[in-house]
Scaffold this motif. Structure first.
Motif, mmCIF file in Angstrom:
data_model
loop_
_atom_site.group_PDB
_atom_site.id
_atom_site.type_symbol
_atom_site.label_atom_id
_atom_site.label_comp_id
_atom_site.label_asym_id
_atom_site.label_seq_id
_atom_site.Cartn_x
_atom_site.Cartn_y
_atom_site.Cartn_z
ATOM 1 N N LEU A 109 -36.518 15.189 -81.454
ATOM 2 C CA LEU A 109 -36.798 13.769 -81.240
ATOM 3 C C LEU A 109 -35.900 12.883 -82.087
ATOM 4 C CD1 LEU A 109 -40.688 13.780 -81.015
ATOM 5 C CD2 LEU A 109 -39.092 13.274 -79.176
ATOM 6 N N MET A 110 -35.619 13.330 -83.304
ATOM 7 C CA MET A 110 -34.726 12.583 -84.187
ATOM 8 C C MET A 110 -33.333 12.490 -83.570
ATOM 9 S SD MET A 110 -32.002 13.139 -86.488
ATOM 10 C CE MET A 110 -32.174 14.795 -87.143
ATOM 11 N N LEU A 111 -32.876 13.592 -82.973
ATOM 12 C CA LEU A 111 -31.563 13.598 -82.323
ATOM 13 C C LEU A 111 -31.552 12.685 -81.100
ATOM 14 C CD1 LEU A 111 -30.720 17.407 -82.563
ATOM 15 C CD2 LEU A 111 -29.448 15.559 -83.654
ATOM 16 N N LYS A 116 -29.632 7.703 -78.817
ATOM 17 C CA LYS A 116 -29.959 6.436 -78.161
ATOM 18 C C LYS A 116 -29.329 5.276 -78.938
ATOM 19 C CE LYS A 116 -33.859 3.541 -76.734
ATOM 20 N NZ LYS A 116 -35.333 3.389 -76.713
ATOM 21 N N LYS A 117 -29.414 5.326 -80.270
ATOM 22 C CA LYS A 117 -28.835 4.274 -81.106
ATOM 23 C C LYS A 117 -27.311 4.251 -81.003
ATOM 24 C CE LYS A 117 -32.577 4.083 -84.515
ATOM 25 N NZ LYS A 117 -32.979 4.359 -85.912
ATOM 26 N N ALA A 138 -40.676 11.953 -72.169
ATOM 27 C CA ALA A 138 -40.710 11.016 -71.036
ATOM 28 C C ALA A 138 -40.275 9.618 -71.464
ATOM 29 C CB ALA A 138 -42.106 10.981 -70.431
ATOM 30 N N LYS A 139 -40.593 9.244 -72.687
ATOM 31 C CA LYS A 139 -40.229 7.923 -73.195
ATOM 32 C C LYS A 139 -38.715 7.731 -73.181
ATOM 33 C CE LYS A 139 -40.046 7.142 -77.611
ATOM 34 N NZ LYS A 139 -40.384 6.949 -79.053
ATOM 35 N N TYR A 140 -37.986 8.779 -73.521
ATOM 36 C CA TYR A 140 -36.531 8.674 -73.574
ATOM 37 C C TYR A 140 -35.897 8.767 -72.185
ATOM 38 C CZ TYR A 140 -36.695 8.903 -78.635
ATOM 39 O OH TYR A 140 -36.940 8.624 -79.958
ATOM 40 N N LYS A 141 -36.445 9.620 -71.340
ATOM 41 C CA LYS A 141 -35.843 9.780 -70.020
ATOM 42 C C LYS A 141 -36.001 8.525 -69.149
ATOM 43 C CE LYS A 141 -39.376 11.778 -66.972
ATOM 44 N NZ LYS A 141 -39.136 10.784 -65.916
ATOM 45 N N GLU A 142 -36.927 7.657 -69.541
ATOM 46 C CA GLU A 142 -37.104 6.414 -68.804
ATOM 47 C C GLU A 142 -36.044 5.375 -69.159
ATOM 48 O OE1 GLU A 142 -39.202 5.923 -66.337
ATOM 49 O OE2 GLU A 142 -39.917 7.981 -66.581
#
Length: 338
Positions: A109-111, A116-117, A138-142
């Motif tokens: 998750l940290m990666l 994302k940043k 799912a939060k990131y894939k959105e």
């Protein structure tokens, strides 16, 4: 003192033309004449002009960077995956930013957050063996185009490429049954691991196909560490129906099993089959009898091709979502020379 980088303003000043004309000439805009384009490009070369990547990003909204998160690079399987990814990425002018989760969901998750940043245009990920909280994925894939490779979560609305482990396991168990083995054990991965469920499904189907009873106690789940693999083998050796063959989760597990069996100076007749068909496996003195080919390089290639496609496809309205890529490669059992 370090010289400041040359900008298009300097080129425009030297040629006595507008900054806009220089920019268009460098991008081969049709509105700029051939002579002007040649002059601009010649001057840019003489001044050793390098495009400002930050400015290009701000203008296009793309960094041409891809994030790749893999469990580890300690064996040859995932390095082959990254080779397949990079070959396609480089051909399409993308740079790969690589991170290893080391089988740690929190580091994973940290990666994801870090990539994302860094504004990567998309992410390819093979999840850790302990990843079970799919809501956080799912939060990131959105928000970022994402493709799962090889190790995929048990989620419906995702893009992924993987190998058919059910079919591969059926082939592996059927091979052992053809060799007259009737009591076959399995050293499987973590119980919640999707790949473990696939292998178990194939194991059961192969036994049912040959009208043999499925014995749950002959399947041992473990975290795939050396210690737990050895404990799993001990449990099978002490079973009231001691197996004459074992299906290992992957080649590394198979070699650990065979090494342990050899160290006990008994049970040398136990046949071991596994998954991955890593190049090093065929050259090991602890090699299994057969291994299911999972085509890691091809998985990497296909995963990158999918990512490019979804990144370059314009967003469709929410009420008409685009279909999800779900590519399953056929797996094949490869016999290894004794």
């Amino acid at each position: 003192m370090e010289k400041k980088p040359i900008t298009i303003k300097e080129i425009a000043k030297r040629l006595n033309i507008s900054v806009s004309a220089v920019s268009k000439a460098l991008h081969d805009d049709k509105s700029i004449g051939l002579r002007t384009k040649m002059q601009v490009k010649k001057m840019a070369e003489e001044l050793n002009y390098q495009p400002n990547q930050t400015a290009i990003f701000l203008q296009s909204g793309k960094t041409h960077t891809i994030g790749v998160i893999l469990p580890h690079l300690s064996e040859t399987f995932f390095p082959q995956v990254i080779c397949g990814i990079e070959d396609v990425a480089i051909k399409n002018n993308y740079v790969v930013l690589l991170g290893q989760s080391n089988e740690d969901p929190e580091r994973e998750l940290m990666l994801l957050e870090s990539m994302k940043k860094h504004r990567v245009d998309g992410i390819l990920i093979s999840i850790s063996k302990d990843t079970t909280n799919y809501d956080r994925l799912a939060k990131y894939k959105e928000t970022i185009p994402m493709v799962f490779v090889d190790r995929i979560p048990d989620m419906k609305e995702i893009h992924y490429v993987a190998c058919n482990m059910v079919s591969g396991t059926i082939q592996a168990v059927s091979y052992l049954l053809q060799k007259k083995h009737r009591v076959i054990g399995m050293v499987n991965g973590p119980e919640k691991f999707f790949a473990s469920k696939e292998r178990l499904d194939g194991y059961r189907k192969a036994l049912e196909k040959h009208r043999l009873k499925y014995d749950t106690s002959l399947v041992i789940n473990c975290d795939l560490s050396r210690d737990e693999i050895q404990e799993a083998v001990k449990a099978l050796l002490n079973h009231k129906r001691k197996p004459t063959a074992i299906v290992a989760f992957h080649d590394n597990a198979a070699m650990e099993i065979i090494e342990y069996l050899m160290s006990t100076k008994k049970d040398k007749q136990i046949t071991v089959v596994s998954f991955a068909n890593l190049p090093m496996t065929a050259h090991s003195i602890f090699r299994p009898a057969a291994s299911v080919e999972q085509y890691p390089y091809l998985q990497g290639q296909k995963g990158m091709e999918i990512l490019l496609d979804i990144m370059n496809t314009k967003q469709i309205a929410a009420e008409s979502p685009s279909p999800y890529y779900k590519i399953i490669l056929d797996s094949h059992l490869k016999l290894l020379k004794p």
